[in-house]
Design a protein around this motif. Structure first.
Motif, mmCIF file in Angstrom:
data_model
loop_
_atom_site.group_PDB
_atom_site.id
_atom_site.type_symbol
_atom_site.label_atom_id
_atom_site.label_comp_id
_atom_site.label_asym_id
_atom_site.label_seq_id
_atom_site.Cartn_x
_atom_site.Cartn_y
_atom_site.Cartn_z
ATOM 1 N N GLY A 70 0.773 -1.188 0.170
ATOM 2 C CA GLY A 70 0.132 -0.014 0.030
ATOM 3 C C GLY A 70 0.574 1.337 -0.006
ATOM 4 N N SER A 71 1.597 1.163 1.044
ATOM 5 C CA SER A 71 2.488 2.709 0.942
ATOM 6 C C SER A 71 3.483 3.028 -0.338
ATOM 7 C CB SER A 71 3.355 2.802 2.375
ATOM 8 O OG SER A 71 4.321 3.780 2.391
ATOM 9 N N GLU A 72 4.199 1.747 -0.787
ATOM 10 C CA GLU A 72 4.881 1.930 -1.684
ATOM 11 C C GLU A 72 4.197 2.356 -3.071
ATOM 12 O OE1 GLU A 72 7.101 -0.352 1.346
ATOM 13 O OE2 GLU A 72 5.103 -0.757 0.391
ATOM 14 N N SER A 73 2.939 1.387 -3.184
ATOM 15 C CA SER A 73 2.399 1.258 -4.593
ATOM 16 C C SER A 73 1.330 2.575 -4.379
ATOM 17 C CB SER A 73 1.507 -0.024 -4.913
ATOM 18 O OG SER A 73 2.728 -0.832 -4.980
ATOM 19 N N GLY A 74 0.805 2.801 -3.416
ATOM 20 C CA GLY A 74 -0.432 3.865 -3.508
ATOM 21 C C GLY A 74 0.370 5.217 -3.227
ATOM 22 N N MET A 75 1.479 5.307 -2.510
ATOM 23 C CA MET A 75 1.857 6.669 -2.160
ATOM 24 C C MET A 75 3.159 7.044 -2.595
ATOM 25 S SD MET A 75 -0.395 8.699 -0.536
ATOM 26 C CE MET A 75 -1.639 8.048 -1.724
#
Length: 357
Positions: free
Chosen positions: A331-336
């Motif tokens: 989530g953190s890497e791909s989303g943000m």
């Protein structure tokens, strides 16, 4: 180095690079091939101000063939491959399923908000060896040196193509990375734009120069050479784990002299790069119980802009965070785009220094 050019059955260019001047190759391609697709599109993302390539024809590209059907091995009687010759040292050729093509056309124009243009450019495959079981790490130094010459040759040739703004030489290794052909090879992309990552890096370098009057990359190298994250070095190169490494295993290789592109390296620098790179790759492969998957990415200056700001270097990184675990972009890497790393760079550097070769 001897350089020999020819055309494949569908018109694509192929270039042989040989150590021996008396090397000879079969230059005709007996296959009956369909035309190469030229339908790629570039669509502009107005939110991120980036070009995105649409290449739907690549869904049908070759996927994990058995070794005896590898299209990158030399041709044998009764089994022609992408390389018509029955032997080669290093060879480059236009990709049969290219994301970008010098002949790209499109009838789609897009809108004012999301313009569309042909996916112009060029994509090449670069085979490091005819030995299907080899890897870059197992190449003899003279073979690896020939690959460096091929990178330089292709960077020069592709930079001269109309509309090309950046040339990117890279290698993907390992199924975990998404490699669909296990033969030792890399790729070279000639983009019709400056890529987002390079744009951002050069913007940082520009701000640093305006603030300090110095080159950002040279300052990074100087700080790393004096610190604890150095993995290995030669007189003209240093390999180090960056202070803010995003990947579980990540090493950057910098020449001590600021140059813009591979073509600017002199013979001594090219020789020493080979020694250092082979050393680092062997350290990568010795970390766990199997060869490590990785991406090796050359960062060269754009063709026409910011060459004084840029600083040639190679970034090498792996998604493998343990012998049986991978780093997934969740989530953190791909989303943000906000990376969270599980391993301290100082610890990774110490492990790579101590690994038994």
């Amino acid at each position: 180095m001897k350089r020999t050019t020819a055309r494949l059955a569908d018109g694509r260019e192929i270039i042989y690079f040989d150590r021996r001047d008396d090397a000879a190759h079969r230059l005709d391609d007996p296959r009956d091939l369909p035309p190469v697709s030229t339908t790629s599109q570039l669509r502009h993302d107005p939110v991120l101000d980036e070009w995105v390539t649409m290449a739907g024809h690549r869904q049908t590209r070759t996927f994990m063939p058995p070794a005896d059907l590898c299209p990158l091995c030399p041709s044998t009687p009764g089994r022609p491959t992408e390389v018509p010759s029955e032997q080669y040292d290093v060879v480059a050729f236009e990709n049969r399923f290219p994301s970008l093509s010098t002949r790209a056309t499109t009838d789609v124009t897009g809108t004012d908000l999301v313009p569309v243009r042909p996916g112009s450019g060029r994509c090449e495959v670069l085979c490091f060896s005819s030995d299907h079981t080899a890897s870059f790490a197992t190449l003899a130094p003279e073979q690896a040196r020939l690959v460096v010459e091929a990178w330089a040759d292709r960077s020069t040739e592709l930079s001269a193509l109309p509309g090309v703004e950046q040339v990117f030489c890279f290698e993907n290794r390992g199924e975990e990375i998404g490699v669909t052909l296990s033969h030792p090879h890399g790729q070279i992309y000639a983009y019709p734009f400056v890529t987002p990552r390079t744009t951002r890096m050069l913007e940082s370098a520009r701000r640093h120069r305006e603030r300090t009057g110095r080159n950002l990359f040279a300052d990074i190298l100087a700080e790393e050479r004096a610190g604890e994250r150095v993995v290995a070095r030669t007189e003209h190169w240093t390999a180090f784990v960056p202070a803010a490494a995003r990947w579980p295993i990540e090493v950057h290789l910098y020449p001590h002299r600021q140059v813009a592109a591979i073509t600017d390296l002199d013979d001594t620098e090219r020789d020493e790069f080979v020694d250092l790179y082979l050393d680092v790759l062997k350290r990568f492969d010795a970390l766990y119980d199997a060869p490590i998957p990785y991406i090796a990415a050359w960062h060269q200056a754009p063709v026409r802009t910011d060459r004084g700001l840029a600083y040639l270097h190679l970034q090498l990184y792996s998604v493998k965070r343990a012998a049986d675990k991978l780093k997934y972009l969740a989530g953190s890497e791909s989303g943000m785009g906000a990376f969270i790393t599980d391993m301290l760079p100082e610890d990774v550097a110490a492990r790579l220094r101590k690994v038994f070769l």
